[in-house]
Design a protein around this motif. Structure first.
Motif, PDB file in Angstrom:
ATOM      1  N   ALA B 147       3.021   1.557  29.214  1.00 43.60           N
ATOM      2  CA  ALA B 147       3.884   1.678  30.396  1.00 43.60           C
ATOM      3  C   ALA B 147       4.299   3.119  30.721  1.00 43.60           C
ATOM      4  O   ALA B 147       4.167   3.542  31.875  1.00 43.60           O
ATOM      5  CB  ALA B 147       5.095   0.765  30.250  1.00 43.60           C
ATOM      6  N   VAL B 150       1.352   5.105  32.178  1.00 43.64           N
ATOM      7  CA  VAL B 150       0.959   4.638  33.513  1.00 43.64           C
ATOM      8  C   VAL B 150       1.995   5.066  34.551  1.00 43.64           C
ATOM      9  O   VAL B 150       1.657   5.502  35.654  1.00 43.64           O
ATOM     10  CB  VAL B 150       0.780   3.099  33.518  1.00 43.64           C
ATOM     11  N   GLN B 151       3.250   4.998  34.168  1.00 43.74           N
ATOM     12  CA  GLN B 151       4.323   5.402  35.081  1.00 43.74           C
ATOM     13  C   GLN B 151       4.188   6.877  35.447  1.00 43.74           C
ATOM     14  O   GLN B 151       4.262   7.252  36.624  1.00 43.74           O
ATOM     15  CB  GLN B 151       5.666   5.135  34.419  1.00 43.74           C
ATOM     16  N   ASP B 154       1.152   7.569  37.635  1.00 38.64           N
ATOM     17  CA  ASP B 154       1.381   7.190  39.028  1.00 38.64           C
ATOM     18  C   ASP B 154       2.109   8.303  39.773  1.00 38.64           C
ATOM     19  O   ASP B 154       1.778   8.632  40.916  1.00 38.64           O
ATOM     20  CB  ASP B 154       2.196   5.892  39.080  1.00 38.64           C
ATOM     21  N   LEU B 195      -2.453   1.335  39.327  1.00 34.76           N
ATOM     22  CA  LEU B 195      -2.545   2.716  39.818  1.00 34.76           C
ATOM     23  C   LEU B 195      -3.262   2.817  41.156  1.00 34.76           C
ATOM     24  O   LEU B 195      -3.003   3.739  41.932  1.00 34.76           O
ATOM     25  CB  LEU B 195      -3.255   3.603  38.781  1.00 34.76           C
TER      26      LEU B 195
END
Lengths: 84, 270
Positions: B147, B150-151, B154, B195
């Protein structure tokens, strides 16, 4: 029986599903750059407007921000009850 | 033809930018291209160590920027691959010693002599990241299936778009297929759905990467390294080859090692 069902459910739902859903919400927040208060207000207003025309399931409202080549798309998904 | 500049970035630290830079650059050189890798992590340089070129640094990026030497003079030629060069970062300065305009100029100086310039971005989204992004023709985002990574990825994608660079592609690094099967790790389709950018490659979690770093030899040069194979696939895709995305398994155990020996998979690729 409820305890057994919940235990079985927690076994079936892997932590990756939880992560994915949490991330989905976090990314929507990050991408629209609205604060939590504004997000709540936005959701309420969408529900209010749609309710004038459709019988909707309020809890089903889902907002997504999808990347596109030139612009992002705000995608609103909501369940509409069938008129029977 | 002048070089294509690839910037490898992530936002999150520790997801594998330097490993990716080293292996993609080495793979491109192995596949016949003239490549220079540039470490832009001023003050926290690592690319030299991962490539096994530490101890051969005479000049660095800041020397070039401050015009104490030409870019060409600061390049270190790789020990194994004759077409691979490194421009190391400075260890004693900080990121304000270089500006985005400096990076564009340095790359402009190097472009005529190379096919690819691969830039290792530092973690974060401040000046070091902006420096690495400025000269990019293409941006590669590295993330892990977790997480926070990926955060951050982004967020970085948003900044890349804001800088009006082409849509970046993603490398999903350190995937553990066992955890994916147990539904305790995001799989590649999950990450791509979140994404919303195209996939460049999937690299499995692989101990051989640590061994390779210990030795200062990029994993792409070890035929038995699953991660090395995956990085080579990335390089081939960058060169336009249509390599299907497969999730590679890392083999353990005596049997697979015996099979590896029988198939002649041992030693070096040079």
């Amino acid at each position: 029986m409820d305890i057994v069902r919940r235990w079985l459910q927690s076994r079936a739902e892997g932590s990756s599903d939880i992560a994915k859903e949490r991330l989905r919400l976090v990314l929507v927040h990050n991408r629209v750059s609205l604060n939590s208060e504004q997000m709540v207000a936005l959701r309420q207003e969408i529900v209010t407007v749609l309710s004038r025309y459709f019988e909707i399931d309020q809890d089903s409202l889902q907002l997504d921000v999808r990347r596109g080549e030139r612009a992002n798309q705000l995608v609103t998904t909501i369940s509409v009850k069938n008129r029977s | 033809m002048p070089a294509t500049v690839l910037t490898i970035t992530s936002g999150k630290g520790g997801v594998g930018k330097t490993t990716t830079t080293a292996n993609v650059a080495a793979a491109l050189a192995y596949l016949g291209k003239r490549v220079v890798a540039i470490d832009t992590d001023i003050g926290l340089r690592n690319l030299d160590v991962v490539l096994g070129l530490e101890g051969r640094i005479v000049h660095d990026l800041v020397d070039v920027v401050d015009r104490r030497c030409q870019a060409r003079q600061a390049l270190i030629k790789d020990k194994r691959l004759s077409a691979l060069y490194l421009l190391p970062a400075s260890q004693t300065r900080d990121k304000s010693a270089v500006t985005p305009q400096d990076m564009v100029r340095v790359c402009a100086d190097l472009r005529p002599d190379f096919d690819y310039i691969v830039i290792d971005s530092p973690a974060g989204i401040e000046q070091g990241f902006q420096n690495a992004l400025a000269p990019a023709d293409e941006v590669i985002i590295v993330t892990t299936p977790e997480a926070p990574a990926v955060q951050d990825a982004d967020r970085v994608i948003g900044l890349v778009e804001k800088a009006q660079k082409p849509m970046p592609r993603v490398i999903i690094n350190r995937l553990r297929i066992n955890m994916v099967r147990r539904r305790d790790m995001l799989d590649a389709p999950d990450v791509l759905e979140l994404l919303g950018i195209p996939l460049l490659g999937i690299i499995p979690e692989d101990e051989s990467v640590i061994v390779a770093t210990n030795r200062g030899e990029p994993a792409v040069l070890s035929p038995r390294s699953a991660a090395g194979r995956a990085f080579e696939d990335v390089a081939r895709r960058l060169l336009g080859e249509n390599v299907p995305h497969v999730t590679r398994t890392v083999s353990h155990g005596l049997l697979s090692r015996l099979l590896g020996l029988i198939r002649g998979q041992h030693g070096w690729r040079a």
